[in-house]
Write a protein that holds these residues in place. Sequence first.
Motif, mmCIF file in Angstrom:
data_model
loop_
_atom_site.group_PDB
_atom_site.id
_atom_site.type_symbol
_atom_site.label_atom_id
_atom_site.label_comp_id
_atom_site.label_asym_id
_atom_site.label_seq_id
_atom_site.Cartn_x
_atom_site.Cartn_y
_atom_site.Cartn_z
ATOM 1 N N SER A 144 0.821 -1.209 0.000
ATOM 2 C CA SER A 144 0.000 0.000 0.000
ATOM 3 C C SER A 144 0.854 1.258 0.000
ATOM 4 O O SER A 144 0.525 2.257 -0.641
ATOM 5 N N ALA A 145 1.938 1.213 0.726
ATOM 6 C CA ALA A 145 2.886 2.331 0.787
ATOM 7 C C ALA A 145 4.253 1.748 1.107
ATOM 8 O O ALA A 145 4.429 1.114 2.145
ATOM 9 N N PHE A 146 5.184 1.915 0.220
ATOM 10 C CA PHE A 146 6.472 1.255 0.380
ATOM 11 C C PHE A 146 7.600 2.199 -0.017
ATOM 12 O O PHE A 146 7.380 3.232 -0.670
ATOM 13 N N GLY A 147 8.808 1.845 0.381
ATOM 14 C CA GLY A 147 9.947 2.688 0.051
ATOM 15 C C GLY A 147 11.243 2.116 0.576
ATOM 16 O O GLY A 147 11.259 1.245 1.438
ATOM 17 N N VAL A 148 12.338 2.608 0.040
ATOM 18 C CA VAL A 148 13.672 2.245 0.478
ATOM 19 C C VAL A 148 14.489 3.526 0.572
ATOM 20 O O VAL A 148 14.672 4.223 -0.428
ATOM 21 N N GLU A 149 14.940 3.843 1.780
ATOM 22 C CA GLU A 149 15.694 5.062 2.056
ATOM 23 C C GLU A 149 14.934 6.289 1.550
ATOM 24 O O GLU A 149 13.832 6.560 2.019
ATOM 25 N N ASN A 150 15.478 6.994 0.572
ATOM 26 C CA ASN A 150 14.831 8.223 0.105
ATOM 27 C C ASN A 150 13.825 8.004 -1.019
ATOM 28 O O ASN A 150 13.224 8.961 -1.510
ATOM 29 N N ILE A 151 13.669 6.759 -1.422
ATOM 30 C CA ILE A 151 12.726 6.442 -2.501
ATOM 31 C C ILE A 151 11.422 5.952 -1.882
ATOM 32 O O ILE A 151 11.411 4.953 -1.157
ATOM 33 N N ALA A 152 10.342 6.639 -2.137
ATOM 34 C CA ALA A 152 9.046 6.280 -1.566
ATOM 35 C C ALA A 152 8.002 6.144 -2.675
ATOM 36 O O ALA A 152 8.086 6.810 -3.710
ATOM 37 N N ALA A 153 7.061 5.276 -2.454
ATOM 38 C CA ALA A 153 5.986 5.067 -3.430
ATOM 39 C C ALA A 153 4.710 4.712 -2.682
ATOM 40 O O ALA A 153 4.741 4.340 -1.513
ATOM 41 N N ILE A 154 3.607 4.831 -3.370
ATOM 42 C CA ILE A 154 2.306 4.529 -2.787
ATOM 43 C C ILE A 154 1.453 3.869 -3.861
ATOM 44 O O ILE A 154 1.690 4.061 -5.064
ATOM 45 N N CYS A 155 0.516 3.070 -3.448
ATOM 46 C CA CYS A 155 -0.348 2.404 -4.414
ATOM 47 C C CYS A 155 -1.063 3.460 -5.265
ATOM 48 O O CYS A 155 -1.391 4.530 -4.763
ATOM 49 N N PRO A 156 -1.262 3.204 -6.562
ATOM 50 C CA PRO A 156 -1.817 4.239 -7.447
ATOM 51 C C PRO A 156 -3.188 4.736 -7.006
ATOM 52 O O PRO A 156 -3.480 5.928 -7.116
#
Length: 294
Positions: free
Chosen positions: A35-47
Amino acid sequence: MSRNRTRTLRITTMAVVAVTIIIGAVKNAGTGSLSAFGVENIAAICPLGYLETALAGRELLPHLLVSFLVIAGLTALLGRVFCGWICPIPLVRKLVVNKVDEGQQSFTNSTTNDDSAQAILADGEITTASGSQESSGTEKNSTSGLVILGVTLGSSAIFGFPVFCLICPIGLVFGTLFALIRLLHFNEPSFDLIVFPVIIIVELVLLKKWCSKLCPVGALLSLFSRFNRTLVPTVDRSLCLEESHDTKCQRCRSACSFDVDLKNGSGTGGISDCIKCRECADHCPVQAIRFPWR
């Protein structure tokens, strides 16, 4: 590829994704979930989550827009691979009702075994089924899905927060796992361990067509998938029993939980609904269906 091998591979892929997320939570890596994921400074969220959040806050959220566009682009390139190979819901359905996919359509001759079909090819015997199930006048999957998608986005704009996220089965699956981790590691019991599974069971058991007709995430991905031109299931009409032997087979359509008719498009599902599960190809008695990269 045999149907059992394909299903096992799909379940394994889903399990690996889930276990990876669980390990990240246990290690306190802060990777989040689907649903909401990321690694260090890279973040993403479900569309869908992005659109809900943007509408609720009435702002574009440029840092999350990039991930939205990337997911949209990947879906346009590969189709709804997420639904067939990554989403945890088929895995949960397997655990709850012992089915990876939703109930499949039933056709009068869908019980024809592979050996009899091979005999038709070998001997030139022609058999015609006495009327297969037609879907003319039946509501398309995309219609109900888009309605739910519209309600989902509208409610976010009206109430000022992503309402659907409260009941999204994908989020609830990982919410349940995270609650279990808190219980086992920190001895923190929570009602989440009761409420979340109940909602999931209601959605998957009572709303049996959740994935094909009701899921707004799937409806949104189907919009992106309309631009998909790779890994599209294609029928070799020189091998197809219906084309070469005037036989009403319908094995591919009956195997598809989204009721996609690859030959004449009469099913309730469109080609953009295809989740690349390969059930159609694995059920075809003459291996007439391919997923070409083109």
